[in-house]
Design an enzyme around this catalytic site. Sequence first.
Site, PDB file in Angstrom:
ATOM      1  N   GLY A  11      21.617 -62.205  27.612  1.00  0.00           N
ATOM      2  CA  GLY A  11      22.102 -62.697  26.327  1.00  0.00           C
ATOM      3  C   GLY A  11      21.528 -64.065  26.002  1.00  0.00           C
ATOM      4  N   GLN A  12      21.958 -64.627  24.881  1.00  0.00           N
ATOM      5  CA  GLN A  12      21.394 -65.906  24.442  1.00  0.00           C
ATOM      6  C   GLN A  12      21.668 -67.033  25.439  1.00  0.00           C
ATOM      7  OE1 GLN A  12      21.262 -66.786  20.032  1.00  0.00           O
ATOM      8  NE2 GLN A  12      23.076 -65.481  20.065  1.00  0.00           N
ATOM      9  N   ASP A  37      28.121 -54.415  37.871  1.00  0.00           N
ATOM     10  CA  ASP A  37      28.673 -53.612  36.781  1.00  0.00           C
ATOM     11  C   ASP A  37      30.057 -54.147  36.447  1.00  0.00           C
ATOM     12  OD1 ASP A  37      29.587 -51.753  35.006  1.00  0.00           O
ATOM     13  OD2 ASP A  37      29.317 -50.016  36.310  1.00  0.00           O
ATOM     14  N   THR A 102      35.082 -68.306  22.491  1.00  0.00           N
ATOM     15  CA  THR A 102      34.642 -68.312  21.093  1.00  0.00           C
ATOM     16  C   THR A 102      35.634 -68.956  20.134  1.00  0.00           C
ATOM     17  OG1 THR A 102      34.088 -66.818  19.246  1.00  0.00           O
ATOM     18  CG2 THR A 102      35.632 -66.000  20.852  1.00  0.00           C
ATOM     19  N   ASP A 103      35.128 -69.356  18.970  1.00  0.00           N
ATOM     20  CA  ASP A 103      35.963 -69.854  17.880  1.00  0.00           C
ATOM     21  C   ASP A 103      36.851 -68.762  17.297  1.00  0.00           C
ATOM     22  OD1 ASP A 103      33.244 -68.932  17.027  1.00  0.00           O
ATOM     23  OD2 ASP A 103      34.155 -69.037  15.039  1.00  0.00           O
ATOM     24  N   TYR A 126      37.744 -58.350  18.084  1.00  0.00           N
ATOM     25  CA  TYR A 126      36.874 -59.189  18.907  1.00  0.00           C
ATOM     26  C   TYR A 126      37.596 -60.455  19.357  1.00  0.00           C
ATOM     27  CZ  TYR A 126      33.310 -62.667  20.005  1.00  0.00           C
ATOM     28  OH  TYR A 126      32.596 -63.680  20.617  1.00  0.00           O
ATOM     29  N   LYS A 130      38.745 -61.574  23.212  1.00  0.00           N
ATOM     30  CA  LYS A 130      38.295 -62.811  23.844  1.00  0.00           C
ATOM     31  C   LYS A 130      39.476 -63.697  24.228  1.00  0.00           C
ATOM     32  CE  LYS A 130      34.671 -64.231  24.356  1.00  0.00           C
ATOM     33  NZ  LYS A 130      33.802 -64.195  25.572  1.00  0.00           N
ATOM     34  N   TRP A 151      28.921 -70.013  16.477  1.00  0.00           N
ATOM     35  CA  TRP A 151      27.696 -69.957  15.653  1.00  0.00           C
ATOM     36  C   TRP A 151      26.440 -70.179  16.511  1.00  0.00           C
ATOM     37  CZ3 TRP A 151      28.063 -71.878   9.949  1.00  0.00           C
ATOM     38  CH2 TRP A 151      29.230 -71.381   9.351  1.00  0.00           C
TER      39      TRP A 151
END
Length: 284
Positions: A11-12, A37, A102-103, A126, A130, A151
Amino acid sequence: MRPILVTGGTGQVGTALRQLGPRFGIEIVAPGREMLDLASPASIEAAVARRDWHAVVNCAAYTAVDKAESEPDAAHAVNAVAPELLATATAGRGIRLLHVSTDYVFDGSKSRFYTEDDPVAPLGVYGASKEAGERGVRAGNPDHVILRTAWVVSPWGHNFVKTMLRLGAERASLRVVDDQRGCPTSATDIAEALLTIATEEGPAGTWHFVNAGEASWCELARFVFDRAGMDVAVEPITTDQYPTPARRPANSRLATDKLQRTFGIRPRPWQDAVGEVVDTLMGA
């Protein structure tokens, strides 16, 4: 320093961690699904037990915000169940767990920047998954760091900057939402913050990391095109004019004062961070 185990290494943020590891003198191990996994408790336990890890950084997430509305079980498995399993496995071996959140745990109704102490109230599947993952991490491993961000952009994976550059190459004008505000944030800067935290003996808890400043999606799009030297007209629209299956927070701005006090990490302006991403993509 002992190696660090990273989940979600493609991922990023995971990609950024793999690239930054050598600069910090840290071996970053980011195994594929065949070795780790997240749907398998036994696989998680085995991966955590495989080596004497300095820390485990969980970057893995189900991030398809709209798709999550129709796939709640899949989102919950990756975002809620897996972090709790990682927390239990790492706690059993005395390993610190760093977990990226996350926000979207907030509903976006606050008029100011969100702090770590603000009540959570996710708007969709989502965000709820989270938030459940955060609770699982706190309950499963007392030695944890939860780092909320928002973001996220980078030269890798799927993100807003890459989408704008692709669409801008195809169209002369775009309509972009202007009534959602947040803090555009570089995955590389997030990874650097995670490695800084991982290498210090700091306290457990929850922190926010985003680049400094704020923007709307429309403002961000205009910045991207200006930086890239692309002549694309950007028309501001409202959220109501761009309906999506999942509701987005109107305010995704996160305060980083606590992070600065605790770890001395001072995020750079988002314009510098995003500009670097655009320059890399245009150069490529």
